[in-house]
Design a protein around this motif. Structure first.
Motif, short mmCIF file in Angstrom:
data_model
loop_
_atom_site.label_atom_id
_atom_site.label_comp_id
_atom_site.label_asym_id
_atom_site.label_seq_id
_atom_site.Cartn_x
_atom_site.Cartn_y
_atom_site.Cartn_z
N SER A 126 -11.95 2.64 -1.98
CA SER A 126 -12.05 3.94 -2.78
C SER A 126 -11.65 5.02 -1.50
O SER A 126 -11.61 4.59 -0.45
N ALA A 127 -11.56 6.38 -2.19
CA ALA A 127 -11.36 7.28 -1.51
C ALA A 127 -12.51 7.52 -0.35
O ALA A 127 -12.11 7.59 0.90
N THR A 128 -13.71 7.18 -0.73
CA THR A 128 -14.59 7.46 0.29
C THR A 128 -14.61 6.38 1.41
O THR A 128 -14.69 6.75 2.51
N VAL A 129 -14.49 5.19 1.02
CA VAL A 129 -14.16 3.92 1.90
C VAL A 129 -13.25 4.34 3.02
O VAL A 129 -13.03 4.26 4.06
N MET A 130 -12.06 4.90 2.17
CA MET A 130 -10.90 5.24 3.28
C MET A 130 -11.12 6.33 4.23
O MET A 130 -10.52 6.33 5.38
N ASN A 131 -11.94 7.31 3.83
CA ASN A 131 -12.06 8.45 4.64
C ASN A 131 -12.91 7.93 5.83
O ASN A 131 -12.84 8.26 7.00
N ARG A 132 -13.91 7.01 5.59
CA ARG A 132 -15.01 6.49 6.35
C ARG A 132 -14.04 5.57 7.43
O ARG A 132 -14.37 5.61 8.48
N LEU A 133 -13.40 4.78 6.96
CA LEU A 133 -12.44 4.16 7.80
C LEU A 133 -11.60 4.92 8.77
O LEU A 133 -11.65 4.49 9.98
N ALA A 134 -10.93 5.79 8.12
CA ALA A 134 -10.04 6.85 9.17
C ALA A 134 -10.96 7.50 10.15
O ALA A 134 -10.44 7.62 11.19
N VAL A 149 0.95 -1.26 0.06
CA VAL A 149 0.11 -0.05 0.09
C VAL A 149 0.88 1.38 0.02
O VAL A 149 2.02 1.20 0.75
N THR A 150 0.60 2.24 -0.79
CA THR A 150 1.29 3.48 -0.73
C THR A 150 0.47 4.78 -0.27
O THR A 150 -0.88 4.79 -0.84
N LEU A 151 0.74 5.43 0.23
CA LEU A 151 0.22 6.70 0.87
C LEU A 151 1.03 8.02 0.05
O LEU A 151 2.29 8.10 0.32
N HIS A 152 0.33 8.88 -0.47
CA HIS A 152 0.93 10.18 -1.04
C HIS A 152 0.10 11.43 -1.08
O HIS A 152 -1.14 11.16 -1.27
N ALA A 191 -4.94 9.22 11.87
CA ALA A 191 -5.78 8.41 11.35
C ALA A 191 -5.58 7.99 9.80
O ALA A 191 -5.82 6.65 9.45
N GLU A 192 -4.94 8.63 9.09
CA GLU A 192 -4.69 8.30 7.55
C GLU A 192 -3.55 7.08 7.58
O GLU A 192 -3.76 6.19 6.91
N ILE A 193 -2.70 7.25 8.43
CA ILE A 193 -1.47 6.30 8.53
C ILE A 193 -2.30 4.92 8.93
O ILE A 193 -1.94 3.85 8.40
N ALA A 194 -2.92 5.02 10.06
CA ALA A 194 -3.59 3.84 10.75
C ALA A 194 -4.38 3.13 9.54
O ALA A 194 -4.65 1.87 9.52
N ALA A 195 -5.34 3.87 8.85
CA ALA A 195 -6.07 3.65 7.88
C ALA A 195 -5.45 2.65 6.72
O ALA A 195 -5.91 1.43 6.49
N GLY A 196 -4.27 3.10 6.34
CA GLY A 196 -3.48 2.52 5.50
C GLY A 196 -2.88 1.11 5.97
O GLY A 196 -3.00 0.12 5.26
N ILE A 197 -2.63 1.25 7.18
CA ILE A 197 -2.00 -0.15 7.96
C ILE A 197 -3.12 -0.92 8.07
O ILE A 197 -2.81 -1.98 7.82
N ASP A 198 -4.39 -0.61 8.28
CA ASP A 198 -5.22 -1.69 8.51
C ASP A 198 -5.50 -2.13 7.04
O ASP A 198 -6.08 -3.37 6.96
N VAL A 199 -5.71 -1.33 5.99
CA VAL A 199 -5.84 -2.02 4.75
C VAL A 199 -5.00 -2.98 4.30
O VAL A 199 -5.32 -4.10 3.84
N LEU A 200 -3.61 -2.68 4.42
CA LEU A 200 -2.65 -3.51 4.48
C LEU A 200 -2.89 -4.84 5.12
O LEU A 200 -2.66 -6.06 4.95
#
Length: 450
Positions: A420-428, A351-354, A398-407
């Protein structure tokens, strides 16, 4: 830790001949009770670890970003900031990270330093993880990318954030393009923009480039050329997409401000890279700047500024092409490629975040990385997420943790969940109230790929 993980990590340390010494800080009664640990390797690497009282069975190996060799201090880190560290511990992750063997451009040793530190931490804590995930920021994102291509028998998944995913050769080259534009179009000096004999030489060039940009900003012609140099540096307008404006002056002023910040950091940073590989590993001889600039996301803005200033953009680009005569030292290029190039051949899910506006690791490097991964036929292992924010590595906890959760879920389940971006914002938002700004986007073309 599973036998295959443990055996491999021990073999890495033994093969490197690195003796491990560890010191326990605030010793817990047992690993299950949690606590903080610290230790060192014989090559100078120090490491830290934090284990939560209620561990979830996963260890996160964190790789920190670039710290100039000429700035005192190179501590080990287990997270990019205190808020992220606290949130990840609260969610049950055990954390470990090292200083690397030295500051500066540490990529050549960083993967081994990290894996040996991981092994030392596991030996000291007695933890037996179900999963080990690697993540890192900036230069540490590149280190994490290297781990994703080389340590599949130890690490289960990787998350580079704001990573230098183009590798150091292309990193040097795109920054050279921007410096070349400043030297040729904004000053009449013959500046040394590579091949520094000393750190003082690098700082002198940094000061001269900055002065040229500041002087150029005083006229309409200069502002147009400042914008062109910023475009070659991959500097975006510095305005979040949600606050987009059509005011050309606002965009240009932002480019100017960010260009000054970039020059002050990357020019002396080039000295660290050159010192590590023994010479200049960058070149622009043979580059057609007209064709290069035609792929820039800022080309329309720059063209408008040139028209308003009454300047000939094609003529300036032709000047850059005609004067492009820098040739690299082949041995230095080979050394830098061997230690810092990513092939895209993944051994694990990534997973990458930028952020969209990053002056030191432009978002376009994610286009280059995705291209490499597709070329290696590993696209199914990669998910890329983008955040609408200005700044280098300016993610919320929250963004870092969401990425780690997906991974983490991908590693556990064997398949990707909705991303999706919507799903990631909801997760965060469900994880923490520090905020999130995930957006759907497609990065533009990376200009530094020679």
């Amino acid at each position: 830790m599973s036998p295959r993980h443990r055996t491999r990590a021990l073999a890495v340390a033994a093969a490197a001949g690195v003796a491990l010494s560890v010191a326990l800080v605030a010793p817990p009664a047992s690993a299950d009770a949690g606590g903080d640990y610290a230790g060192s390797l014989s090559n100078g690497t120090t490491w830290l670890a934090s284990v939560p009282a209620e561990w979830n069975g996963t260890v996160l190996l964190y790789s920190h970003g670039y710290r100039p060799s000429f700035v005192p201090g190179n501590p080990a880190s287990v997270a990019p900031d205190d808020a992220t560290k606290a949130l990840l511990l609260e969610r049950g992750y055990a954390l470990v990270g090292s200083s690397y063997a030295a500051g500066g451009w540490a990529v050549p040793t960083a993967v081994d330093d990290q894996l040996q530190s991981l092994d030392a931490m596991l030996g000291q804590t007695g933890l037996d993880p179900e999963h080990i995930l690697a993540y890192g920021t900036s230069m540490g994102g590149l280190v994490t990318g290297r781990i994703a291509e080389s340590a599949g028998d130890i690490i289960d998944g990787a998350m580079p954030t704001c990573g230098l995913m183009e590798g150091a050769v292309d990193l040097n080259n795109y920054q050279l393009d921007g410096s070349h534009a400043i030297e040729q179009l904004l000053t009449d000096q013959d500046l040394q923009i590579e091949g520094y004999a000393s750190l003082n030489d690098a700082f002198a060039t940094s000061a001269a480039l900055s002065a040229a940009v500041q002087a150029g900003q005083q006229t309409s012609e200069g502002r147009a050329r400042v914008a062109l140099a910023a475009a070659l540096f991959h500097i975006s307008d510095g305005v979040p997409a949600a606050q987009a404006t059509k005011d050309t002056a606002v965009h240009q002023q932002s480019l100017y401000t960010q260009l000054l910040q970039t020059i002050g950091f990357v020019t002396p940073g080039r000295f660290d890279i050159e010192s590590t590989v023994g010479g200049n590993a960058t070149w622009n001889a043979g580059v057609d700047y007209g064709k290069l600039f035609a792929q820039s996301e800022d080309r329309n803005l720059v063209a408008k500024l040139y028209r308003e200033a009454g300047l000939d953009l094609k003529a300036d680009l032709a000047t850059l092409t005609r004067t492009a005569d820098i040739v690299a030292d082949p041995g230095s290029v080979e050394t830098l490629r061997a230690s810092s190039t990513l092939t895209g051949d993944l051994q694990m899910p990534v997973v990458t975040l930028h952020t969209l506006d990053d002056i030191l690791a432009p978002v376009q490097v994610e286009q280059e990385y995705a291209e490499d991964v597709r070329g290696a036929h590993d696209a199914s292992l990669l998910r890329q997420f983008f955040v609408d924010r200005v700044g280098h590595c300016s993610f919320t906890a929250a963004e870092i943790a969401a990425g780690i959760d997906v991974l983490h879920e991908r590693v556990q389940s064997g398949h990707w969940s909705g991303s999706s971006a919507t799903v990631m914002n909801r997760l965060a938002a469900s994880i923490d109230d520090s905020g999130s700004a995930f957006v759907a986007t497609q990065p533009g073309e990376f200009l530094g790929d020679r």
